[in-house]
Design an enzyme around this catalytic site. Structure first.
Site, mmCIF file in Angstrom:
data_model
loop_
_atom_site.group_PDB
_atom_site.id
_atom_site.type_symbol
_atom_site.label_atom_id
_atom_site.label_comp_id
_atom_site.label_asym_id
_atom_site.label_seq_id
_atom_site.Cartn_x
_atom_site.Cartn_y
_atom_site.Cartn_z
ATOM 1 C CB ALA A 71 57.534 86.635 32.272
ATOM 2 C CG ASP A 72 55.684 83.165 37.889
ATOM 3 O OD1 ASP A 72 54.588 82.483 37.425
ATOM 4 O OD2 ASP A 72 56.019 83.309 38.885
ATOM 5 C CB THR A 73 54.702 88.744 37.828
ATOM 6 O OG1 THR A 73 55.037 89.275 36.365
ATOM 7 C CG2 THR A 73 54.679 89.994 38.552
#
Length: 199
Positions: A71-73
């Site tokens: 994931a990347d936020t």
């Protein structure tokens, strides 16, 4: 029942580890080594999808045939993307920008499995309360937001920054669990089996 599904979480984030642990799933952690630089002009949604996919694929190459979640936020205020602050000074600048305004949190999620790859992005809108000027430096100096997009954590003392949200709370923490569940379903890991924790 089959054997428990063993995921690899391609992330060094303690928040993501805690969220996956809350589901009772068996997983190991392998931190990917990728360039997380943003491409000029890239939209927040495209950026997080691209980066999550690069993270997942880099780990999947080392562990072929395994299930990998990455994931990347980022935080976006209008067209401006706010990643992790490089200093407490930058953290304070970010918090000042967000003060009393609505911003969006985008998390890209990629699942690589033996049966294919799924990539998606989740968006949650977050409304910051109007904060007194003397409060922002205190929060920035707490260090809670040092390694977090937008320089804050919604699940910690930073919860006092937030007036309301529209969307998935877990997305703001860093991993939209419902979206992840749907992606796993698309790859053949049913919701019933997610609760049974078996493929």
């Amino acid at each position: 029942m089959g054997r428990p599904l063993e995921l690899i979480l391609a992330s060094g984030s303690p928040r993501r580890r805690e969220l996956l642990s809350s589901l009772g799933w068996t997983f190991s952690v392998l931190v990917p080594s990728v360039d997380e630089s943003l491409i000029p002009g890239e939209s927040p949604e495209k950026a997080v999808k691209r980066l999550s996919r690069e993270k997942a694929e880099s780990v999947a190459k080392e562990c072929p045939g395994r299930w990998v979640v990455a994931a990347d936020t980022v935080v976006a205020l209008g067209d401006r993307i706010l990643g992790k602050p490089s200093s407490r000074e930058e953290a304070l600048e970010m918090l000042t920008l967000l003060n009393g305004r609505t911003h969006s949190v985008f998390t890209g999620v990629t699942v690589v499995s033996p049966w294919g790859t799924e990539t998606a992005a989740e968006r949650t809108d977050v409304v910051f309360r109007e904060l007194p000027e003397d409060a922002l430096p205190v929060y920035a100096e707490s260090g809670e937001g040092d390694d977090k997009a937008g320089a804050y954590a919604i699940q910690g003392i930073g919860s006092l920054l937030v007036d309301s949200i529209r969307g998935d709370y877990f997305n703001v923490v860093g991993l939209p669990l419902c979206r992840l569940s749907r992606m796993l379903e698309c790859l053949g890991f049913s919701l019933a089996d997610q609760w049974r924790k078996t493929p």
